[in-house]
Write a protein that holds these residues in place. Structure first.
Motif, short mmCIF file in Angstrom:
data_model
loop_
_atom_site.label_atom_id
_atom_site.label_comp_id
_atom_site.label_asym_id
_atom_site.label_seq_id
_atom_site.Cartn_x
_atom_site.Cartn_y
_atom_site.Cartn_z
N GLY A 120 -4.29 2.02 -3.75
CA GLY A 120 -3.70 0.77 -4.46
C GLY A 120 -4.49 -0.19 -4.91
O GLY A 120 -5.58 -0.53 -4.25
N GLU A 121 -4.13 -0.71 -6.15
CA GLU A 121 -4.86 -1.58 -6.83
C GLU A 121 -6.48 -1.52 -6.71
O GLU A 121 -7.32 -2.04 -6.56
CB GLU A 121 -4.78 -3.21 -6.44
CG GLU A 121 -3.32 -3.58 -6.29
CD GLU A 121 -3.06 -4.97 -5.64
OE1 GLU A 121 -3.89 -5.40 -5.11
OE2 GLU A 121 -1.96 -5.53 -5.78
N ASP A 144 -5.72 6.23 -8.93
CA ASP A 144 -5.09 4.70 -8.84
C ASP A 144 -3.50 4.91 -8.67
O ASP A 144 -2.85 5.69 -9.41
CB ASP A 144 -5.15 4.02 -10.08
CG ASP A 144 -4.66 2.78 -10.08
OD1 ASP A 144 -5.60 1.87 -9.55
OD2 ASP A 144 -3.72 2.20 -10.39
N THR A 146 -1.69 1.80 -7.86
CA THR A 146 -0.80 0.62 -8.07
C THR A 146 0.43 0.76 -8.44
O THR A 146 1.28 -0.20 -7.95
CB THR A 146 -1.66 -0.28 -9.21
OG1 THR A 146 -3.23 -0.39 -8.91
CG2 THR A 146 -1.20 -1.73 -9.07
N ASP A 150 3.65 -1.40 -6.81
CA ASP A 150 4.47 -2.35 -7.74
C ASP A 150 6.02 -1.99 -7.52
O ASP A 150 6.81 -2.74 -7.48
CB ASP A 150 4.03 -2.02 -9.25
CG ASP A 150 2.89 -2.82 -9.41
OD1 ASP A 150 2.26 -3.62 -8.61
OD2 ASP A 150 2.13 -2.66 -10.71
N ARG A 298 1.13 -8.55 -6.90
CA ARG A 298 -0.01 -7.89 -6.55
C ARG A 298 -0.56 -9.01 -5.47
O ARG A 298 -0.27 -10.12 -5.34
CB ARG A 298 -0.68 -8.14 -7.86
CG ARG A 298 -0.07 -7.23 -9.12
CD ARG A 298 -0.40 -5.79 -8.82
NE ARG A 298 0.15 -4.98 -9.98
CZ ARG A 298 -0.39 -4.87 -11.17
NH1 ARG A 298 -1.69 -5.28 -11.36
NH2 ARG A 298 0.18 -4.05 -11.94
#
Length: 353
Positions: A120-121, A144, A146, A150, A298
């Motif tokens: 994540g991120e 990734d 992310t 989200d 985020r």
């Protein structure tokens, strides 16, 4: 006193809410074909892990190993003496540690036999941890993820909305309390006054950017003296939920507030920021308007979005508008917004902002 704070946390983040969030996360992971998800957390970037488990590392760092099946594992840089506190204040029961956080995470991933692992991120995870994972997991595919986080944060539950609104109240009320005292102070002094006001209202974490003069761009506080034409950008986290506001130190120009309200009315998930800028600049009271949209879901404050395209319903963002009024003074205004099906609306009503 500690017991009272623990019970207070549990009341605002009840177990069924956390269980629902974890179930949604597993569904999103399954859609991506992920065996597990790695989410970094530290004292400044605690939002994502807090959102999933209610854990916040007030003085250290960690990585949450969140499985598609089974119970999460927390690899922490904390000593074993705080493990009972972690178990009592979060949904995490398995906690591990080692001399190297990255190596410990790699060891745990091997034990869990994960092969397709989401990070994540990933762009904000410390390089030391990423390097240790790459070296320690040559047979794993690290991707990734992310978008998983989200997607999770776009499905805002009522408990989450209440905490976003609480964070917004902390930010707006804390700023209003001290704004008149900030001109004449150095940036450091102004940030200290703001920080105190926000923390006294129970902010979990804060980030403060200041522009001493109207023509300055907001940045980290320094030794320049704040003027009445200055600007403050304030990010507040409350229990894993970040929000942002932007405010002038002088009383808000009604014309600027009106332009901001007009921009919010025109804001659509499919709209381009350039079209919004053109519309506000055409016949409005602001010259050279500039928009900044931050993804406050985020974990890193002031994460800017290049576009509004693809913002799902339920996402919480911040819209900032900056421009020059007819007298040549530069103004700034920003509020948190909730993205709905075909529009966005402020989290708090006008009278509370």
């Amino acid at each position: 006193m500690k017991r009272g704070l623990i019970e207070w946390d549990r009341q605002e983040l009840p177990p069924d809410v956390l269980a629902g969030r974890q179930a949604r996360c597993r569904n999103l992971m399954a859609a991506r074909g992920l065996d597990g998800l790695l989410v970094y957390t530290d004292v400044w970037r605690s939002g994502q892990v807090r959102y999933l488990t209610n854990f916040i590392p007030y003085w250290n760092q960690g990585v949450l190993l969140f499985p598609r099946e089974g119970e999460p594992v927390l690899a922490a840089g904390l000593s074993a003496r705080v493990y009972p506190w972690i178990r009592e204040t979060s949904t995490v029961t398995t906690i591990v540690s080692g001399p190297s956080l990255g190596q410990e995470v790699a060891t745990q991933v091997k034990k869990l036999s994960w092969r397709h692992v989401g990070v994540g991120e990933r762009d904000t995870m410390p390089h030391g941890i990423l390097n240790a994972l790459a070296e320690g997991l040559p047979d794993c595919e690290l991707v990734d993820a992310t978008d998983v986080l989200d997607g999770l944060r776009s499905e805002v539950d009522e408990a989450g909305l209440a905490l976003y609104r609480k964070a917004t109240e902390i930010a707006t009320q804390g700023f209003a309390e001290v704004s008149a005292d900030l001109p004449g102070k150095t940036g450091w002094q102004a940030a200290s006054l703001l920080e105190r006001a926000l923390r006294r209202r129970a902010a979990t974490d804060t980030v403060i950017l200041l522009a001493p003069h109207a023509q300055d761009w907001p940045a980290y506080p320094g030794d320049k003296t704040m003027t009445s034409g200055g600007v403050a950008l304030v990010a507040v986290e409350y229990k894993g939920h970040w929000v942002e506001i932007g405010r002038p130190l002088a009383n808000g120009n009604p014309a600027v507030r009106a332009e901001y309200a007009r921009a919010v009315e025109m804001l659509r998930p499919a709209a381009s920021l350039q079209s919004l800028r053109n519309e506000i600049g055409r016949g409005g009271s602001l010259r050279d308007p500039t928009f900044i949209v931050s993804a406050t879901h985020r974990s890193f404050p002031f994460t800017q979005l290049d576009s509004l395209a693809g913002l799902p319903r339920g996402t919480v963002i911040a819209l900032h508008l900056s421009g020059t009024d007819q007298k040549g003074a530069r103004w700034w205004w920003g509020d948190p917004l909730l993205v709905e099906e075909d529009r966005a609306r402020p989290l708090l009503p006008e009278r509370e902002r």
